[in-house]
Design an enzyme around this catalytic site. Structure first.
Site, short mmCIF file in Angstrom:
data_model
loop_
_atom_site.label_atom_id
_atom_site.label_comp_id
_atom_site.label_asym_id
_atom_site.label_seq_id
_atom_site.Cartn_x
_atom_site.Cartn_y
_atom_site.Cartn_z
N HIS A 76 0.90 -1.08 0.00
CA HIS A 76 0.02 0.07 -0.05
C HIS A 76 0.84 1.42 -0.08
CE1 HIS A 76 0.39 0.05 4.64
NE2 HIS A 76 0.26 1.34 4.22
N ASP A 122 0.34 -7.54 1.28
CA ASP A 122 0.68 -6.25 1.56
C ASP A 122 2.18 -5.94 1.52
OD1 ASP A 122 0.55 -3.35 1.63
OD2 ASP A 122 0.10 -3.39 3.64
N SER A 214 4.29 2.42 8.28
CA SER A 214 4.06 1.22 7.06
C SER A 214 5.15 0.87 6.24
CB SER A 214 3.00 1.58 6.29
OG SER A 214 1.70 1.41 6.93
N1 ARG Z 1 -0.90 1.65 7.62
C1 ARG Z 1 -0.15 2.41 8.40
C2 ARG Z 1 0.84 3.18 7.64
O1 ARG Z 1 0.44 3.38 6.48
C3 ARG Z 1 0.42 1.77 9.67
C4 ARG Z 1 -0.46 1.54 10.52
C5 ARG Z 1 0.00 0.55 11.69
N2 ARG Z 1 -0.84 0.78 12.43
C6 ARG Z 1 -1.08 0.18 13.88
N3 ARG Z 1 -1.92 0.32 14.45
N4 ARG Z 1 -0.12 -0.71 13.94
O2 ARG Z 1 1.60 3.84 7.95
#
Ligand code: ARG
Length: 355
Positions: A76, A122, A214
């Site tokens: 992503h 992902d 992420s």
């Molecule tokens: N999807 C998030 C990003 O793009 C990471 C989220 C991780 N969240 C969590 N509660 N561990 O940075």
């Protein structure tokens, strides 16, 4: 609700810049949710993605160097992006220090089954335009138990330090997170957690990764090889550090073969060993031939005949194994070898039943 990259991306770039203006947030805030600032030279293979015409401080996702010219990140993080859109920074724990490497992108390989709704698979591989000087991190081997529930892991990133997800540090941070089983994770989060995902967190709302983390690595200390290995890629969560929830990571172990097939040339892949099996009363003897360019052999085994599970252990450079087994023990065995993140094929698969 799963965080979405677009929101994050724009928030992040804006907010990193505003935090530059207001001073270093890592000084005034508690660490990444529950973590601490990393020592600058501790995790040299740590990488990040930063927009083409922006400073390193605009990093929008983490990544990790897994070969001299490849980094691993979350799918992503790069979906919809092209190689000209961003650069990769490596070995630059302090975003404002300008000490690390900054390398342009040649090619992006998004996992062919990446699912933007469920965030299954992902993961993405990024081929760099030139080689890094840094020693890459090794991934957890297929069938190892190094990412088993109860083990403790570190997550690394420049992501948000507070759960509202809108304050970003300049210095790389780390947080210790226990690994939890997919059953516990899926039950307490009321979400589908696929086998290709790995959950980590305290479940108490104290420690977690957050927006901007992420793509970064979740690492474990491998007690077989005595090295740090990458077990996960920061993927998603329900908010950040909320009571009764965990962070969800891509389980890299399940992609070791895919990754090897994408990043390794034929010359980099070690030859598959050939295995000789010798049974003497209760003694099992295994011998395999040594090959060139092998960093370690692995002994893979599964119960015979059902193969209900496959397990494996690191043999380092040993080329034999002996064990005294109880009567009735029955296993399939095969040897693989690896060098960096390049994996050989299986040797011949043998099986035995101890009389
Ligand atoms: N999807 C998030 C990003 O793009 C990471 C989220 C991780 N969240 C969590 N509660 N561990 O940075």
């Amino acid at each position: 609700m799963k965080y979405h990259l677009f929101i994050k991306f724009f928030f992040l770039t804006t907010l990193v810049f505003s935090s530059l203006v207001t001073g270093s947030p890592s000084q005034i805030m508690p660490r990444i949710i529950g973590g601490t600032t990393s020592q600058a030279d501790l995790w040299p293979w740590m990488a990040g993605l930063t927009p083409k015409n922006a400073s390193a401080a605009a990093v929008f996702c983490g990544a990790s160097l897994i070969a001299k010219d490849w980094v691993l990140t979350a799918g992503h993080c790069v979906v919809g992006q092209s190689p000209a859109d961003f650069d990769v920074i490596i070995n630059q724990a302090q975003l404002d220090a300008d000490t690390g490497e900054r390398i342009a992108v040649e090619r992006i390989v998004l996992h062919p089954q990446y699912n933007s709704i469920t965030l299954d698979n992902d993961l993405a591989l990024i081929k760099l335009k030139s080689a890094s000087q840094i020693q890459p991190i090794q991934l957890v081997s297929p069938y190892s138990n190094q990412d088993a529930p109860g083990k403790s892991a570190f997550a690394l990133g420049w992501g948000a330090v507070i759960s509202s997800g809108d304050l970003f540090p300049l210095d790389l941070r780390q947080v210790v997170l226990p690994l939890v089983s997919n059953t516990t994770c899926s039950f307490s989060m009321n979400e589908d957690i696929s086998d290709d995902m790995l959950c980590a967190g305290d479940g108490l709302g104290l420690r977690d990764t957050c927006s901007g983390d992420s793509g970064g690595p979740l690492i474990v200390f491998d007690s077989e090889s005595h090295t740090w290995r990458q077990a996960g890629i920061t993927s998603w969560g329900n908010g950040c550090a909320e009571l009764g929830t965990y962070g969800v990571y891509t389980r890299t172990k399940n992609y070791a073969e895919f990754i090897s097939s994408q990043i390794c040339s034929v010359q980099e892949i070690p030859a598959s060993p050939s295995l000789r099996l010798d049974i003497n009363a209760n003694m099992v003897g295994l011998d395999w031939n040594s090959g060139s360019g092998v960093a370690s052999y692995r002994l893979n085994y599964a119960p015979y005949p059902g193969a209900q599970y496959i397990a494996s252990m690191d043999m380092n450079l040993l080329t034999h194994f002996n064990a005294d087994l109880v009567s009735g023990s029955a296993y399939y065995v095969a040897i693989t070898s690896y060098n960096n993140n390049c994996l050989s094929d299986y040797s011949n698969i043998e099986h035995f039943v101890i009389p």
